[in-house]
Design a protein around this motif. Structure first.
Motif, PDB file in Angstrom:
ATOM      1  N   ALA A  77       0.976  -1.191  -0.458  1.00  0.00           N
ATOM      2  CA  ALA A  77      -0.521  -0.338  -0.463  1.00  0.00           C
ATOM      3  C   ALA A  77       0.913   1.245   0.550  1.00  0.00           C
ATOM      4  CB  ALA A  77      -1.074  -0.285   1.065  1.00  0.00           C
ATOM      5  N   ASN A  78       1.870   1.310   0.847  1.00  0.00           N
ATOM      6  CA  ASN A  78       2.611   2.394   0.627  1.00  0.00           C
ATOM      7  C   ASN A  78       3.476   2.675  -0.630  1.00  0.00           C
ATOM      8  OD1 ASN A  78       4.135   3.886   2.331  1.00  0.00           O
ATOM      9  ND2 ASN A  78       6.247   3.273   3.185  1.00  0.00           N
ATOM     10  N   ASN A  79       3.977   1.854  -0.921  1.00  0.00           N
ATOM     11  CA  ASN A  79       4.553   1.625  -2.073  1.00  0.00           C
ATOM     12  C   ASN A  79       3.264   2.163  -3.706  1.00  0.00           C
ATOM     13  OD1 ASN A  79       6.721   0.509  -1.484  1.00  0.00           O
ATOM     14  ND2 ASN A  79       7.057  -1.416  -2.186  1.00  0.00           N
ATOM     15  N   ALA A  80       2.514   1.964  -3.465  1.00  0.00           N
ATOM     16  CA  ALA A  80       1.076   2.306  -4.264  1.00  0.00           C
ATOM     17  C   ALA A  80       1.142   3.850  -4.286  1.00  0.00           C
ATOM     18  CB  ALA A  80      -0.169   1.142  -4.845  1.00  0.00           C
ATOM     19  N   LYS A  81       0.813   4.291  -2.692  1.00  0.00           N
ATOM     20  CA  LYS A  81       0.859   5.556  -3.081  1.00  0.00           C
ATOM     21  C   LYS A  81       1.933   6.437  -3.539  1.00  0.00           C
ATOM     22  CE  LYS A  81      -0.838   8.577   0.739  1.00  0.00           C
ATOM     23  NZ  LYS A  81      -1.083   8.679   2.112  1.00  0.00           N
ATOM     24  N   ALA A  82       2.699   6.037  -3.202  1.00  0.00           N
ATOM     25  CA  ALA A  82       3.917   6.792  -2.429  1.00  0.00           C
ATOM     26  C   ALA A  82       4.260   6.516  -4.686  1.00  0.00           C
ATOM     27  CB  ALA A  82       5.471   6.070  -2.355  1.00  0.00           C
ATOM     28  N   GLN A  83       4.230   6.171  -5.465  1.00  0.00           N
ATOM     29  CA  GLN A  83       4.711   6.297  -7.170  1.00  0.00           C
ATOM     30  C   GLN A  83       3.879   6.487  -7.410  1.00  0.00           C
ATOM     31  OE1 GLN A  83       7.202   3.846  -8.251  1.00  0.00           O
ATOM     32  NE2 GLN A  83       6.614   5.251 -10.182  1.00  0.00           N
ATOM     33  N   MET A 304       7.004  -4.146  -6.002  1.00  0.00           N
ATOM     34  CA  MET A 304       5.309  -4.812  -6.829  1.00  0.00           C
ATOM     35  C   MET A 304       4.536  -4.137  -7.401  1.00  0.00           C
ATOM     36  SD  MET A 304       4.224  -8.224  -6.404  1.00  0.00           S
ATOM     37  CE  MET A 304       5.466  -9.740  -5.680  1.00  0.00           C
ATOM     38  N   ALA A 305       4.374  -3.019  -6.326  1.00  0.00           N
ATOM     39  CA  ALA A 305       3.225  -2.653  -6.241  1.00  0.00           C
ATOM     40  C   ALA A 305       3.426  -1.224  -7.182  1.00  0.00           C
ATOM     41  CB  ALA A 305       2.851  -2.185  -4.883  1.00  0.00           C
ATOM     42  N   SER A 306       4.834  -0.152  -7.283  1.00  0.00           N
ATOM     43  CA  SER A 306       5.078   0.614  -7.385  1.00  0.00           C
ATOM     44  C   SER A 306       5.418   0.446  -8.820  1.00  0.00           C
ATOM     45  CB  SER A 306       6.691   0.962  -6.752  1.00  0.00           C
ATOM     46  OG  SER A 306       6.935   1.229  -5.645  1.00  0.00           O
ATOM     47  N   SER A 307       5.602  -0.485  -9.659  1.00  0.00           N
ATOM     48  CA  SER A 307       5.688  -0.648 -11.631  1.00  0.00           C
ATOM     49  C   SER A 307       4.119  -1.329 -11.392  1.00  0.00           C
ATOM     50  CB  SER A 307       6.705  -2.167 -10.454  1.00  0.00           C
ATOM     51  OG  SER A 307       7.968  -1.880 -10.732  1.00  0.00           O
ATOM     52  N   ALA A 308       3.346  -1.518 -10.088  1.00  0.00           N
ATOM     53  CA  ALA A 308       2.059  -1.573 -11.170  1.00  0.00           C
ATOM     54  C   ALA A 308       1.618  -0.462 -10.897  1.00  0.00           C
ATOM     55  CB  ALA A 308       1.694  -2.755  -9.786  1.00  0.00           C
TER      56      ALA A 308
END
Length: 355
Positions: A77-83, A304-308
């Motif tokens: 969740a953190n990575n998705a939000k940051a990306q 992988m969430a950042s990449s998604a």
């Protein structure tokens, strides 16, 4: 839990490099401060480069994932939000995280009703969320399926996730090579798995078994835990009591590994070495300090969430990955499982997530 329902290993275990115009060379290896969101300063983000760096059509990315009650999921969740915050042309529309299937279905349906541009979804259960993903697709909203895979490729535009079988192979290869180097001919190799009913656990165990077999070795005492520190400690204590001597151990999950290491310390055992799984920050710190039995971990990175999110932006803007000849984003991306040891831990430290 670092856990898809099914890893499409038939598509190969070789991950695409998300580089060049799509993402920078450091896409999956850099931990970059996000000035737009102080809370995300420790997240893994990638910076667009080349033609894809330019501001494009404004898009809204819906995001749904399980509740962050586990270090790996929290990092997702953190990575998705940051990306998402890296892009001026992206509006991030997350829904409340939940471990309840019905609530996740309802939450994703709100995104469909809002007519977001694209949805990134890590389903609680790929099978049970397939119909919802198909509904989004039918409404003209592409779905980026993150990690736990839906029942049919008709439900997603692109799948991106880790390689569970490859995790087992990496762990088995490290243990096998280390024991061969020590001249151990008939080693006792323990395995502490995750939740046995999950296909991901079965895939990890199969990869481990297959890799050890190439060295002429076999898995010895094996018990399954539940991806929690408490479960790992309980199961490891039982296994250690039943096995007075071990040469090596593979624990599937580094969050679970906190309890496993506690049980090993409590039992005052040090005659064997251990390999972890997923690549948590605390596991990497232990590996670097080299003061426990934990000598390596095999990655299943929440980056992988950042990449998604980056892939979702490209899909919504009808762009491709400019390092590739094709004009479209690939339909499937399987990330490789790296082996982290004291020799290379500094390279991977930025990808570690806190348990």
């Amino acid at each position: 839990m670092t856990e898809p329902q099914l890893s499409p290993s038939s598509l190969g275990r070789r991950g695409f490099l998300l580089g060049g115009g799509a993402l920078s060379v450091a896409a999956l290896a850099a931990c970059t401060s996000n000035s737009k969101d102080d809370e995300a300063s420790s997240a893994n983000v990638a910076v667009a480069a080349g033609d894809n760096a330019a501001k494009g059509k404004q898009v809204t990315i819906g995001f749904s994932a399980p509740a962050a009650d586990h270090g790996w999921i929290a990092a997702i969740a953190n990575n998705a939000k940051a990306q998402a915050a890296q892009y001026e042309d992206v509006t991030f529309e997350p829904v409340n995280p939940t471990n309840d299937i019905a609530q996740q279905i309802a939450a994703v349906e709100t995104l469909i009703n809002k007519k977001v541009s694209v949805i990134v979804m890590l389903p609680n259960d790929g099978k049970q969320l397939t119909a919802t993903a198909l509904k989004a697709t039918a409404a003209g909203i592409p779905v980026i399926n993150l990690d736990r895979i839906f029942d049919t490729p008709l439900a997603y535009r692109t799948w991106i996730g880790g390689d569970n079988y490859g995790m087992g192979v990496s762990a088995g290869n490290y243990i096998g090579a280390a024991l061969k180097a020590k001249g151990v001919s008939s080693p006792i190799i323990a395995e502490i798995a995750g939740i046995d009913s999950l296909p991901l656990t079965q895939q990890r165990s199969q990869g481990f078994k297959d890799a050890l077999k190439t060295f002429g070795f076999a898995v010895g005492p094996r018990q399954a835990a539940d991806f929690t520190a408490a479960g790992g400690q309980r199961v490891a204590a039982n296994l250690l009591q039943a096995a007075p001597k071990l040469d090596a151990m593979w624990n599937h999950d580094d969050d679970q590994g906190i309890g496993v290491l506690a049980a090993i310390k409590q039992a005052n055992r040090s005659e064997f070495f251990m390999v972890g799984g997923a690549g948590s920050a605390n596991a990497m710190r232990d590996i670097k300090a080299d003061n426990t039995v934990l000598k390596a971990t095999v990655t299943y990175s929440p980056s992988m969430a950042s990449s998604a999110i980056s892939l979702a932006r490209l899909v919504a803007q009808a762009k491709g990955m400019s390092d590739l000849v094709e004009k479209e984003v690939p339909s499937s991306i399987t990330l490789s499982s790296a082996t982290i040891t004291k020799a290379n831990v500094d390279t991977y430290m930025s990808l570690g997530f806190e348990s």
